[in-house]
Design a protein around this motif. Structure first.
Motif, PDB file in Angstrom:
ATOM      1  N   ASP A 192      -7.837  -6.388  -9.702  1.00 27.93           N
ATOM      2  CA  ASP A 192      -8.580  -7.586  -8.965  1.00 27.93           C
ATOM      3  C   ASP A 192      -9.724  -8.206  -9.896  1.00 27.93           C
ATOM      4  OD1 ASP A 192      -8.728  -9.166  -6.507  1.00 27.93           O
ATOM      5  OD2 ASP A 192     -10.545  -7.862  -6.183  1.00 27.93           O
TER       6      ASP A 192
ATOM      7  N   ILE B 254      -6.494  -0.614  -8.720  1.00 25.61           N
ATOM      8  CA  ILE B 254      -6.338  -1.871  -8.006  1.00 25.61           C
ATOM      9  C   ILE B 254      -7.734  -2.880  -8.194  1.00 25.61           C
ATOM     10  CG2 ILE B 254      -6.387  -2.750  -5.448  1.00 25.61           C
ATOM     11  CD1 ILE B 254      -4.611  -0.697  -4.659  1.00 25.61           C
TER      12      ILE B 254
ATOM     13  N   ASP C  75       0.664  -1.279  -0.113  1.00 26.27           N
ATOM     14  CA  ASP C  75       0.069  -0.065  -0.088  1.00 26.27           C
ATOM     15  C   ASP C  75       0.642   1.215  -0.023  1.00 26.27           C
ATOM     16  OD1 ASP C  75      -2.879   0.996   0.002  1.00 26.27           O
ATOM     17  OD2 ASP C  75      -2.021   1.817   2.209  1.00 26.27           O
TER      18      ASP C  75
ATOM     19  N   SER D  93       0.772 -10.762  -1.333  1.00 31.03           N
ATOM     20  CA  SER D  93      -0.425 -10.134  -0.936  1.00 31.03           C
ATOM     21  C   SER D  93      -1.386 -10.931  -0.102  1.00 31.03           C
ATOM     22  CB  SER D  93      -1.486  -9.932  -2.255  1.00 31.03           C
ATOM     23  OG  SER D  93      -0.575  -9.285  -3.253  1.00 31.03           O
TER      24      SER D  93
ATOM     25  N   LYS E 127      -5.755   5.244  -7.117  1.00 34.24           N
ATOM     26  CA  LYS E 127      -5.008   3.913  -6.742  1.00 34.24           C
ATOM     27  C   LYS E 127      -6.146   3.074  -6.720  1.00 34.24           C
ATOM     28  CE  LYS E 127      -4.197   3.392  -2.479  1.00 34.24           C
ATOM     29  NZ  LYS E 127      -3.596   3.380  -0.830  1.00 34.24           N
ATOM     30  N   LYS E 128      -7.364   3.423  -5.960  1.00 28.92           N
ATOM     31  CA  LYS E 128      -8.214   2.259  -5.545  1.00 28.92           C
ATOM     32  C   LYS E 128      -8.755   1.514  -6.987  1.00 28.92           C
ATOM     33  CE  LYS E 128     -12.235   5.242  -4.809  1.00 28.92           C
ATOM     34  NZ  LYS E 128     -13.441   5.650  -3.582  1.00 28.92           N
TER      35      LYS E 128
ATOM     36  N   ILE F 289       0.114  -2.592 -12.218  1.00 27.48           N
ATOM     37  CA  ILE F 289      -0.167  -3.515 -11.201  1.00 27.48           C
ATOM     38  C   ILE F 289      -0.307  -4.825 -11.608  1.00 27.48           C
ATOM     39  CG2 ILE F 289      -1.434  -3.779  -8.908  1.00 27.48           C
ATOM     40  CD1 ILE F 289      -1.851  -0.922  -8.542  1.00 27.48           C
TER      41      ILE F 289
ATOM     42  N   ILE G  72       2.624   1.590  -3.612  1.00 31.79           N
ATOM     43  CA  ILE G  72       1.659   2.145  -4.497  1.00 31.79           C
ATOM     44  C   ILE G  72       1.577   3.660  -4.498  1.00 31.79           C
ATOM     45  CG2 ILE G  72      -0.761   1.953  -5.495  1.00 31.79           C
ATOM     46  CD1 ILE G  72      -0.460  -0.918  -4.788  1.00 31.79           C
TER      47      ILE G  72
ATOM     48  N   SER H  15       1.648  -9.547  -5.689  1.00 31.54           N
ATOM     49  CA  SER H  15       1.546  -8.186  -6.496  1.00 31.54           C
ATOM     50  C   SER H  15       3.025  -7.772  -6.984  1.00 31.54           C
ATOM     51  CB  SER H  15       0.815  -7.335  -5.415  1.00 31.54           C
ATOM     52  OG  SER H  15      -0.333  -7.721  -4.905  1.00 31.54           O
TER      53      SER H  15
END
Length: 349
Positions: free
Chosen positions: A329, A325, A203, A262, A321-322, A218, A206, A268
């Motif tokens: 995912d 990610i 975290d 992770s 960022k979210k 990522i 990143i 990751s």
């Protein structure tokens, strides 16, 4: 003698604690453990010279107890340097008897030559050698320096042996506690199995990459069907496979990138400043590499494994960022759902 014995032990034990406390406060970890231990034991030996024990016409000191520990645990160059420093204080500052130090030096040399070949635990070696060292030391003092009564010899031997056992136990306990706290701090950000950064460090990395770099890739890399390996081969074998995969993935990290563990079987990889096409080619190279590698279950058996990889890529449209990610995912989930052993990414542009 009893009071000075207690003072010597208290001085040595408190010195060990103070050294470790200062080292923990200022450096948060032993970067050169041999140098640190040599400095500590040399200082404790010098401190022990401050409180001599008078036995008849002979003045003795427990300085040899830290030196015995130093000779048991440390490297030869540090041992020699410590002997020279202690002798300078012993003879020139405190003016102890020169012959006694020569006897000590001869015995410590024999000790150094013999001890490495004794195949018993270090604790037992130190206690046994300390007892033999003390007996021989006192006998030689009796023969070469001045007569010492049997009662005094027995008393000093008992005190010396008790002091050695106590100091060794305290030293090892403090060292273990210190190592435990260092590891606890370390593993807040590192995975204990692979020594890779964990999700906390991921975290942070990143966040830093998103602030500094225009593009960030990522890769979420998940070992396919890993639960079956664990169930069939056992968790210890599973851990060994995880470490082998981690070593393989490390070989694919581009300059500036970093690999993290992770979760159990998911890794990751975060890579700043690479293009989307380079990211896809790297992911495919990783997938191919894992697929073609034979992973060792034990000394005679190997297995094949595969990975699924989801890619998230920071662009001007996806600069949060979210979101990146989540994209990685989602792509990993899609790769798993569509048959595993593949890479998935959302087209850009």
């Amino acid at each position: 003698m009893i009071l000075k014995f207690i003072l010597n032990i208290a001085l040595i034990i408190s010195g060990i604690y103070v050294f470790y406390r200062l080292q923990y406060h200022f450096r948060k970890g032993v970067k050169n453990k041999n140098l640190f231990q040599s400095l500590m034991m040399t200082t404790l030996a010098i401190f022990s010279l401050i409180i001599p024990l008078h036995i008849g016409d002979v003045t003795l000191s427990f300085y040899y107890i830290p030196m015995l520990l130093l000779f048991l645990y440390n490297k030869i160059q540090y041992k020699l340097l410590s002997v020279v420093i202690v002798f300078m204080f012993y003879y020139f500052l405190f003016q102890y008897d020169f012959v006694q130090f020569v006897i000590f030096l001869a015995l410590i040399t024999i000790y150094q030559l013999i001890v490495p070949f004794i195949k018993i635990p270090k604790m037992s070696i130190t206690i046994l050698s300390s007892g033999l060292f003390t007996v021989t030391y006192l006998i030689l003092l009796y023969v070469l320096v001045t007569p010492i009564s049997d009662k005094t010899l027995v008393a000093f031997f008992i005190f010396s042996l008790c002091a050695t056992i106590l100091v060794i136990k305290v030293y090892e306990d403090i060292d273990n506690i210190f190592t435990y706290f260092i590891n606890q701090e370390k593993y807040q950000y590192y995975d204990s199995l692979t020594s890779l950064g964990n999700v906390r460090m991921l975290d942070r990395f990143i966040d830093s990459a998103f602030k500094k770099n225009e593009t960030v890739s990522i890769l979420l890399i998940d070992i396919d069907n890993f639960k079956l390996f664990n169930d069939m081969q056992g968790y210890e074998t599973g851990d060994q496979l995880i470490k082998q995969v981690a070593r393989l993935l490390n070989n694919h990290i581009p300059t500036g990138g970093k690999l993290f563990r992770s979760t159990g079987e998911e890794f990751s990889m975060v890579i700043p400043d690479v293009s989307f096409d380079q990211t896809v080619r790297l992911a495919e190279a990783i997938r191919n590499s894992v697929e073609s590698t034979k992973f060792h279950v034990d000394n005679t058996h190997v297995i094949n494994m595969t990975v699924s990889i989801g890619i998230g890529f920071k662009t001007e449209d996806k600069s949060v960022k979210k979101d990146v990610i989540r994209e990685a995912d989602n792509m990993l989930f899609a790769a798993k759902k569509q048959g595993q052993n593949r890479i998935m990414f959302a087209p850009i542009g």
